[in-house]
Design a protein around this motif. Structure first.
Motif, PDB file in Angstrom:
ATOM      1  N   ILE A  94       5.718  93.746  14.022  1.00  0.00           N
ATOM      2  CA  ILE A  94       6.536  92.970  14.968  1.00  0.00           C
ATOM      3  C   ILE A  94       7.992  93.414  14.910  1.00  0.00           C
ATOM      4  CG2 ILE A  94       7.276  90.640  15.616  1.00  0.00           C
ATOM      5  CD1 ILE A  94       4.896  89.602  13.858  1.00  0.00           C
ATOM      6  N   LEU A  95       8.579  93.656  16.073  1.00  0.00           N
ATOM      7  CA  LEU A  95      10.026  93.862  16.164  1.00  0.00           C
ATOM      8  C   LEU A  95      10.627  92.677  16.905  1.00  0.00           C
ATOM      9  CD1 LEU A  95      12.687  95.521  16.061  1.00  0.00           C
ATOM     10  CD2 LEU A  95      12.035  96.431  18.308  1.00  0.00           C
ATOM     11  N   ASP A  96      11.582  91.988  16.279  1.00  0.00           N
ATOM     12  CA  ASP A  96      12.321  90.947  16.983  1.00  0.00           C
ATOM     13  C   ASP A  96      13.638  91.570  17.430  1.00  0.00           C
ATOM     14  OD1 ASP A  96      13.563  88.744  17.984  1.00  0.00           O
ATOM     15  OD2 ASP A  96      13.163  87.448  16.272  1.00  0.00           O
ATOM     16  N   ALA A  97      13.722  91.870  18.723  1.00  0.00           N
ATOM     17  CA  ALA A  97      14.899  92.547  19.280  1.00  0.00           C
ATOM     18  C   ALA A  97      15.918  91.492  19.708  1.00  0.00           C
ATOM     19  CB  ALA A  97      14.477  93.400  20.482  1.00  0.00           C
ATOM     20  N   GLY A  98      17.063  91.484  19.028  1.00  0.00           N
ATOM     21  CA  GLY A  98      18.025  90.406  19.255  1.00  0.00           C
ATOM     22  C   GLY A  98      17.609  89.195  18.448  1.00  0.00           C
ATOM     23  N   CYS A  99      17.353  89.430  17.148  1.00  0.00           N
ATOM     24  CA  CYS A  99      16.697  88.418  16.299  1.00  0.00           C
ATOM     25  C   CYS A  99      17.626  87.285  15.886  1.00  0.00           C
ATOM     26  CB  CYS A  99      16.132  89.084  15.053  1.00  0.00           C
ATOM     27  SG  CYS A  99      17.419  89.836  14.018  1.00  0.00           S
ATOM     28  N   GLY A 100      18.945  87.416  16.151  1.00  0.00           N
ATOM     29  CA  GLY A 100      19.867  86.378  15.666  1.00  0.00           C
ATOM     30  C   GLY A 100      19.731  86.203  14.166  1.00  0.00           C
ATOM     31  N   GLU A 101      19.691  84.959  13.714  1.00  0.00           N
ATOM     32  CA  GLU A 101      19.615  84.705  12.270  1.00  0.00           C
ATOM     33  C   GLU A 101      18.192  84.790  11.744  1.00  0.00           C
ATOM     34  OE1 GLU A 101      20.312  82.059  14.626  1.00  0.00           O
ATOM     35  OE2 GLU A 101      18.202  82.413  14.334  1.00  0.00           O
ATOM     36  N   GLY A 102      17.262  85.264  12.558  1.00  0.00           N
ATOM     37  CA  GLY A 102      15.945  85.649  12.060  1.00  0.00           C
ATOM     38  C   GLY A 102      14.950  84.521  11.848  1.00  0.00           C
ATOM     39  N   TRP A 103      15.235  83.348  12.404  1.00  0.00           N
ATOM     40  CA  TRP A 103      14.363  82.199  12.142  1.00  0.00           C
ATOM     41  C   TRP A 103      12.943  82.445  12.656  1.00  0.00           C
ATOM     42  CZ3 TRP A 103      11.930  78.388  15.282  1.00  0.00           C
ATOM     43  CH2 TRP A 103      11.431  77.281  14.583  1.00  0.00           C
ATOM     44  N   TYR A 104      12.816  82.906  13.899  1.00  0.00           N
ATOM     45  CA  TYR A 104      11.468  83.084  14.468  1.00  0.00           C
ATOM     46  C   TYR A 104      10.666  84.116  13.678  1.00  0.00           C
ATOM     47  CZ  TYR A 104      12.842  80.452  18.641  1.00  0.00           C
ATOM     48  OH  TYR A 104      13.269  79.481  19.508  1.00  0.00           O
ATOM     49  N   LEU A 105      11.272  85.277  13.437  1.00  0.00           N
ATOM     50  CA  LEU A 105      10.528  86.340  12.741  1.00  0.00           C
ATOM     51  C   LEU A 105      10.138  85.890  11.341  1.00  0.00           C
ATOM     52  CD1 LEU A 105       9.406  89.199  12.723  1.00  0.00           C
ATOM     53  CD2 LEU A 105      11.623  90.003  11.880  1.00  0.00           C
ATOM     54  N   SER A 106      11.079  85.238  10.659  1.00  0.00           N
ATOM     55  CA  SER A 106      10.809  84.793   9.303  1.00  0.00           C
ATOM     56  C   SER A 106       9.643  83.803   9.275  1.00  0.00           C
ATOM     57  CB  SER A 106      12.090  84.170   8.733  1.00  0.00           C
ATOM     58  OG  SER A 106      11.802  83.394   7.628  1.00  0.00           O
ATOM     59  N   ARG A 107       9.629  82.874  10.228  1.00  0.00           N
ATOM     60  CA  ARG A 107       8.545  81.883  10.267  1.00  0.00           C
ATOM     61  C   ARG A 107       7.222  82.549  10.644  1.00  0.00           C
ATOM     62  NH1 ARG A 107       9.997  76.334   9.885  1.00  0.00           N
ATOM     63  NH2 ARG A 107       7.739  76.108  10.066  1.00  0.00           N
ATOM     64  N   LEU A 108       7.259  83.491  11.570  1.00  0.00           N
ATOM     65  CA  LEU A 108       6.012  84.173  11.955  1.00  0.00           C
ATOM     66  C   LEU A 108       5.431  84.944  10.773  1.00  0.00           C
ATOM     67  CD1 LEU A 108       6.923  85.566  15.509  1.00  0.00           C
ATOM     68  CD2 LEU A 108       5.280  83.747  14.999  1.00  0.00           C
ATOM     69  N   LEU A 109       6.306  85.636  10.032  1.00  0.00           N
ATOM     70  CA  LEU A 109       5.822  86.428   8.887  1.00  0.00           C
ATOM     71  C   LEU A 109       5.310  85.513   7.774  1.00  0.00           C
ATOM     72  CD1 LEU A 109       8.514  89.271   8.700  1.00  0.00           C
ATOM     73  CD2 LEU A 109       6.194  89.414   9.636  1.00  0.00           C
ATOM     74  N   ALA A 110       5.917  84.323   7.631  1.00  0.00           N
ATOM     75  CA  ALA A 110       5.449  83.381   6.609  1.00  0.00           C
ATOM     76  C   ALA A 110       4.052  82.875   6.958  1.00  0.00           C
ATOM     77  CB  ALA A 110       6.426  82.211   6.486  1.00  0.00           C
ATOM     78  N   ASP A 111       3.820  82.621   8.242  1.00  0.00           N
ATOM     79  CA  ASP A 111       2.531  82.074   8.664  1.00  0.00           C
ATOM     80  C   ASP A 111       1.463  83.156   8.815  1.00  0.00           C
ATOM     81  OD1 ASP A 111       3.716  79.642   8.672  1.00  0.00           O
ATOM     82  OD2 ASP A 111       4.056  79.567  10.835  1.00  0.00           O
TER      83      ASP A 111
END
Ligand SMILES: [Zn+2]
Length: 274
Positions: A94-111
């Motif tokens: 997964i690439l989060d382009a324009g990830c900001g503080e990374g909340w979405y990517l971090s939660r997706l990777l945790a789940d």
């Protein structure tokens, strides 16, 4: 593991970093990434900055602190659930382009621990905040039009409320990979817009554009009216780029006109190119 080691672990898992100057693969050289001709320092926080031009953040640390507050309060959890629903099964890259503080990517990777990920943003403050997220992802400060990854590196690109670089996203997607795009629907932040005397969001034609240039295979609309107290209202007012044109005094005045709810209304589409 300290930040830098986490960065190299994430880089190993993805194995797709290339030099943004010359396009050659980047490998670890001490605390740096090297293509043989250029060096990019990985700092102790565990981030790398590959911008080739000086950039002054339009978004500051205060804005990202407010965003953290809004995310921590769970205001965007229904959006995360919709994203999880749209993310294909299996070990995605997964690439989060324009990830900001990374909340979405971090939660997706945790789940979804079978997935690996990278987040890129033009803002240094954002990427510094992202590196503090409790996950192993590769965080980089980069131009979204020229990302330091080889062609076909990702099976899924997330573009959440960020101006798109469709050409670059297509280059980075592996065959069969998908783009998940999130953009404002009509009532997004309507209470803030009303308090400012602004009309509701006008559809900027994103859905139509995607329908013409890609194959949309799933769509969602998430509409939630989040109850907010004065502190959360202030955080919403502070975090939205919508209010970047206000002076500090105007922003203070808006903060002191709290509403009881803020509407989060977003469109999501999963689409494939070619
Ligand atoms: Zn190079």
């Amino acid at each position: 593991m300290d930040g830098r080691e986490r960065f190299f672990a994430a880089a190993d898992a993805l194995g797709c970093l290339v030099c943004p100057k010359c396009g050659h693969p980047l490998v670890r050289a001490g605390d740096n990434l090297s293509c043989g001709s250029h060096l990019w320092n990985v700092n102790r926080r565990g981030t790398v900055n590959v911008l080739s031009f000086p950039h002054r953040d339009a978004y500051d640390a205060e804005l990202f602190a407010a965003r953290r507050q809004v995310f921590r309060a769970g205001c965007y959890l229904p959006v995360l659930e919709a994203l999880e629903d749209l993310l294909p099964a299996g070990p995605q890259r997964i690439l989060d382009a324009g990830c900001g503080e990374g909340w979405y990517l971090s939660r997706l990777l945790a789940d979804r621990p079978e997935c690996s990920g990278a987040g890129a943003d033009l803002s240094r403050d954002a990427i510094h905040a992202a590196a503090a997220q409790p996950c192993t992802a590769l965080w980089c400060v980069a131009d979204l039009r020229r990302l330091p990854f080889a062609d076909g590196s990702f099976t899924c690109v997330l573009d959440i409320l960020t101006p798109a670089s469709y050409g670059e996203f297509r280059r980075l997607l592996a065959p069969g990979g998908c783009l998940i795009k999130v953009w404002p629907a009509e009532e997004y932040l309507r209470e803030i817009r009303e308090a400012r005397g602004l009309p509701l969001y006008r559809d900027a034609g994103v859905g139509g554009w995607l329908g013409q240039h890609a194959r949309i295979d799933a769509q969602r609309r998430v509409t939630v009216r989040v109850p907010v107290g004065p502190a959360l209202w202030a955080a919403f007012v502070t975090m939205t780029p919508l209010n970047q044109d206000l002076t500090a005094e105007e922003k203070r005045r808006l903060i002191h006109m709290p509403r009881e709810r803020v509407t989060v209304d977003l469109n999501l589409a999963r689409c494939r190119f070619g």
